[in-house]
Design a protein around this motif. Sequence first.
Motif, short mmCIF file in Angstrom:
data_model
loop_
_atom_site.label_atom_id
_atom_site.label_comp_id
_atom_site.label_asym_id
_atom_site.label_seq_id
_atom_site.Cartn_x
_atom_site.Cartn_y
_atom_site.Cartn_z
N GLY A 98 -1.53 7.41 -7.18
CA GLY A 98 -1.13 7.94 -5.47
C GLY A 98 0.49 7.81 -6.34
N SER A 213 -5.12 -5.06 -3.06
CA SER A 213 -3.30 -4.61 -2.36
C SER A 213 -3.34 -3.70 -3.62
CB SER A 213 -2.73 -6.12 -3.00
OG SER A 213 -2.71 -7.09 -2.23
N LEU A 216 -5.64 -0.34 -2.18
CA LEU A 216 -5.64 -0.17 -1.13
C LEU A 216 -4.15 1.22 -1.07
CD1 LEU A 216 -5.89 0.12 1.97
CD2 LEU A 216 -4.66 -2.08 2.25
N ALA A 217 -2.58 0.04 -1.45
CA ALA A 217 -1.47 1.03 -1.49
C ALA A 217 -2.45 2.27 -2.14
CB ALA A 217 -0.92 0.18 -2.29
N TRP A 219 -4.92 3.66 -2.63
CA TRP A 219 -5.72 4.75 -1.45
C TRP A 219 -5.16 5.52 -0.70
CZ3 TRP A 219 -7.62 4.05 3.02
CH2 TRP A 219 -8.55 5.06 3.74
N LEU A 220 -4.08 5.02 -0.45
CA LEU A 220 -3.09 5.58 0.70
C LEU A 220 -2.17 6.31 0.82
CD1 LEU A 220 -2.23 2.08 3.14
CD2 LEU A 220 -4.35 4.44 3.56
N LEU A 221 -2.49 6.20 -0.42
CA LEU A 221 -1.09 7.50 -1.65
C LEU A 221 -1.32 8.15 -2.20
CD1 LEU A 221 1.21 4.35 -3.55
CD2 LEU A 221 2.28 6.11 -1.77
N GLY A 222 -3.09 8.42 -1.89
CA GLY A 222 -3.90 9.76 -2.62
C GLY A 222 -4.51 9.34 -4.34
#
Length: 255
Positions: A98, A213, A216-217, A219-222
């Motif tokens: 990400g 953590s 999740l971070a 995944w949110l960044l791709g």
Amino acid sequence: MTADAALLTTLLVPVGLVLLGAGLVREVARDGYGVRPGPRSHLGLAADEAGAGLALPDRRAALRGGRLVAGLLLYGAAIALIVRAHLGVGPWDVLAQGLAALTRLPFGVVTNGIGALLLLAWWPLRQRPGIGTLLNVLLVGTAAQAVLDVLAPAEGLVPRVALLAAGMVLLAIATGVYVGAGLGAGPRDGLMLGLHRRLGWPVWLARAAVEGSALLAGWLLGGNVGVGTVVFAAGIGPLCGLTIRLLAPAQLHRP
């Protein structure tokens, strides 16, 4: 590699060398690994008796160092295999992917950078890095990037599954190899241990919080979250437990 990536890499290499040099000095001062002074039992002798000079590393120390480097290089190569399987990667590699997508920096540079930043979190937790910690920061991402540069993504489901399985097995073997050197935890493992020791969290909770953590971070960044991520999370613990018992049993009994 873009001009910005090349510039960042040029800046990170001297910083990494400084960190490694500082770690070496610290280990020498503590009679640790590498070129070492005379034993501390000599401190009560006369200066001319105690000052016998610096001794070269013995064969056992050299083997430990070689084992550490080999294990970390294999670890990085294993990460590259899992990435090229393109079925989903482990939590920290999701974060690295990400951030690499966000910054347009090479995956290996980002992996090393995450390791270096995690060492900052060690300070309030009173964790002390060893030679193995510093080499982990410098070598794992570098080895992963080197393999990614020459290994094309797998085509077809069966080759991708085989590549994921091979990567997980190699990573478990690499873990047993470098853990057996006993020269310092990696930055990610050290963070989990620090949370356990300083805050009293169970190890499983510290690991779940830290890796959750990161996942999740990332995944949110791709980052690439997929079935391989689930397989990795479920299987890597038992695999590493097996290889550590086979390749580094002494580490299981250390206080």
